[in-house]
Design an enzyme around this catalytic site. Structure first.
Site, PDB file in Angstrom:
ATOM      1  N   ARG A 275       0.644  -1.009   0.022  1.00  0.00           N
ATOM      2  CA  ARG A 275       0.021   0.041   0.013  1.00  0.00           C
ATOM      3  C   ARG A 275       0.818   1.119  -0.088  1.00  0.00           C
ATOM      4  O   ARG A 275       0.658   2.266  -0.514  1.00  0.00           O
ATOM      5  CB  ARG A 275      -0.868   0.113   1.207  1.00  0.00           C
TER       6      ARG A 275
ATOM      7  N   GLY B 140      -0.846 -11.278  -4.951  1.00  0.00           N
ATOM      8  CA  GLY B 140      -2.193 -11.154  -5.251  1.00  0.00           C
ATOM      9  C   GLY B 140      -2.691  -9.736  -4.735  1.00  0.00           C
ATOM     10  O   GLY B 140      -3.408  -9.177  -5.322  1.00  0.00           O
TER      11      GLY B 140
ATOM     12  N   ARG C  19      -5.548 -17.573  -9.538  1.00  0.00           N
ATOM     13  CA  ARG C  19      -6.630 -16.807  -8.468  1.00  0.00           C
ATOM     14  C   ARG C  19      -7.635 -16.184  -9.172  1.00  0.00           C
ATOM     15  O   ARG C  19      -7.591 -15.498 -10.157  1.00  0.00           O
ATOM     16  CB  ARG C  19      -5.448 -15.838  -7.576  1.00  0.00           C
TER      17      ARG C  19
ATOM     18  N   ASP D  33      -4.707 -15.167   6.942  1.00  0.00           N
ATOM     19  CA  ASP D  33      -3.330 -15.703   6.636  1.00  0.00           C
ATOM     20  C   ASP D  33      -2.548 -16.774   7.452  1.00  0.00           C
ATOM     21  O   ASP D  33      -1.754 -17.329   7.322  1.00  0.00           O
ATOM     22  CB  ASP D  33      -2.604 -14.592   6.147  1.00  0.00           C
TER      23      ASP D  33
ATOM     24  N   LYS E  81      -6.554 -18.786  -1.857  1.00  0.00           N
ATOM     25  CA  LYS E  81      -5.249 -17.980  -1.534  1.00  0.00           C
ATOM     26  C   LYS E  81      -4.204 -18.437  -2.293  1.00  0.00           C
ATOM     27  O   LYS E  81      -4.537 -18.799  -3.512  1.00  0.00           O
ATOM     28  CB  LYS E  81      -4.954 -18.252   0.115  1.00  0.00           C
TER      29      LYS E  81
END
Length: 428
Positions: free
Chosen positions: A25, A93, A122, A317, A344
């Protein structure tokens, strides 16, 4: 339950690399901001580095300031260039989904986003469909709702969305699209998902109006300037050593320093404490809008517990390493309401069940999880990692704790999120 075969070395203090979610981010917000930013504590794993390189190819000027530190100069979002080649996100991802949102909201941007074989399996419809409803041009090149994705940036329109699942990636992709296009977005989800994107908006001076804990609106103007980012250690990486510290023999605690303690990410601590784990948080502080602290982890007697549905988004996770804790727990382990595990890096339900069965564990697999009764022994086995870093690290922790010899088909995937993992494991 399994019994530990080792005790901690004299060196009982470790650091883990920077937070992967925040590292991704930070790159995207540097791109959205005008001018020079500094990043410290950046995770130099393959996933965030792929994201950094992709945006470098679109006009960010990046220079190293030392390990984990970078100077990043952005021309501003309106001056980012269409890349000359395909943007390769490797196994990231988070990188591809969030970047797809941002780029879709930049008028004139043309880009094709892809990744490795694992990433291209995915699901992408979860971001493609709402982005298209916002007016974006995002298509699957192969027509299978998977990467590669072809994006033609458009001026998007104000949008309101109710997400069918609690997903920080969907939420962040849509919010970043709104930031790129200077539009409003109203977002509602079923459960609270990680909120690093929202924290970063507030840190940069933006305003978020919360209607409830799972419902908010973000409105322009968005005038972000370059700034200094300090990224804490990743609690998802720390989780491997939290479980190690709880399950190891002896009585000495393990100190894990400088860990991000975002409330939407600490479900792992709640679950482990409910299992009987003794974990103390010390030296609490806030930096760049994120809560941080040090963790003191004590060897503990663990027991089976009920993991409630509301906790799943905050531990999604960490379920592989929680499963390893379950092998050292009285009564065994159960996880349910975790269908998202199947989307995932690998189908983590099938991956974990398959490898547990190789160890001789009798596991019941269901669509949304799995369970097993208390385990007394396990056998030597070859672990198939399914190109998934968290599968590899979880079973490496198990091998170290149990003394059982486990071989692996490939552990290179660990570098996507935790470079130096095996060196730290050896040191403790």
């Amino acid at each position: 339950m399994l019994q530990p075969q080792i005790k901690l070395n004299a060196k009982n203090e470790i650091y883990v690399p920077g937070d992967k979610s925040i590292s991704h981010r930070t790159v995207l917000f540097c791109a959205l901001s005008q001018g020079k930013s500094e990043i410290h504590g950046f995770l130099e794993g393959e996933d965030p580095l792929h994201t950094l390189r992709c945006f470098e190819s679109m006009g960010l000027s990046v220079s190293s300031l030392g390990k984990g530190s970078y100077s990043v100069v952005s021309p501003g979002k309106q001056n980012l260039n269409s890349p000359k080649g395909v943007l390769d996100f490797g196994n990231a991802g988070t990188g591809i989904r969030l970047s797809a949102g941002l780029l879709a909201g930049l008028p004139g941007m043309n880009a094709t986003l892809t990744g490795d074989a694992s990433l291209c399996k995915r699901p992408m419809a979860r971001i493609m469909n709402p982005l298209q409803e916002m007016g974006a041009s995002v298509i699957s090149v192969e027509g299978n709702d998977r990467a590669p994705l072809r994006i033609e940036g458009k001026q998007l329109k104000d949008y309101s969305y109710v997400s069918p699942i609690a997903s920080a990636q969907i939420k962040s992709a849509l919010v970043l699209a709104a930031l790129a296009s200077d539009i409003s977005i109203e977002y509602k989800e079923s459960e609270v998902s990680r909120d690093h994107t929202e924290n970063m908006i507030r840190f940069l001076g933006g305003t978020i109006t919360h209607h409830s804990s799972v419902h908010f609106t973000v409105k322009p103007p968005y005038h972000f300037e370059g700034t200094k980012y300090v990224i804490p250690g990743d609690i998802s990486s720390a989780a491997f050593f939290i479980v190690f510290g709880l399950c190891v023999g002896g009585s000495e605690p393990l100190l894990i320093k400088n860990i991000g303690l975002n409330p939407s990410r600490i479900g792992i601590l709640t679950v482990l404490q409910n299992m009987g784990g003794k974990i103390e948080i010390i030296a609490k502080r806030v930096e760049c809008g994120e809560e941080i602290g040090d963790l003191l982890v004590y060897p503990s007697k663990l027991k089976r517990t009920v993991i409630t549905e509301d906790l799943i988004p905050s531990i999604i996770d960490e379920i592989p390493i929680l499963t390893i804790a379950g092998l050292f727990s009285e009564g065994g382990f159960q996880i349910s309401h975790a269908e998202e595990l199947r989307a995932k890096e690998s189908d983590r339900i099938r991956s974990m069940v398959s490898n547990l069965e190789r160890l001789g564990v009798k596991v019941k697999e269901v669509n949304d999880g799995y369970e097993f009764d208390e385990v007394g022994t396990i056998q030597n086995a070859k672990i198939e990692t399914f190109m998934d870093h968290r599968i590899a690290m979880s079973f490496a922790i198990l091998s170290k704790l149990s003394g059982v010899s486990l071989s692996f088909d490939d552990t290179s995937w660990v570098d996507t999120s935790f470079p130096g993992f095996f060196e730290i494991l050896k040191s403790v």
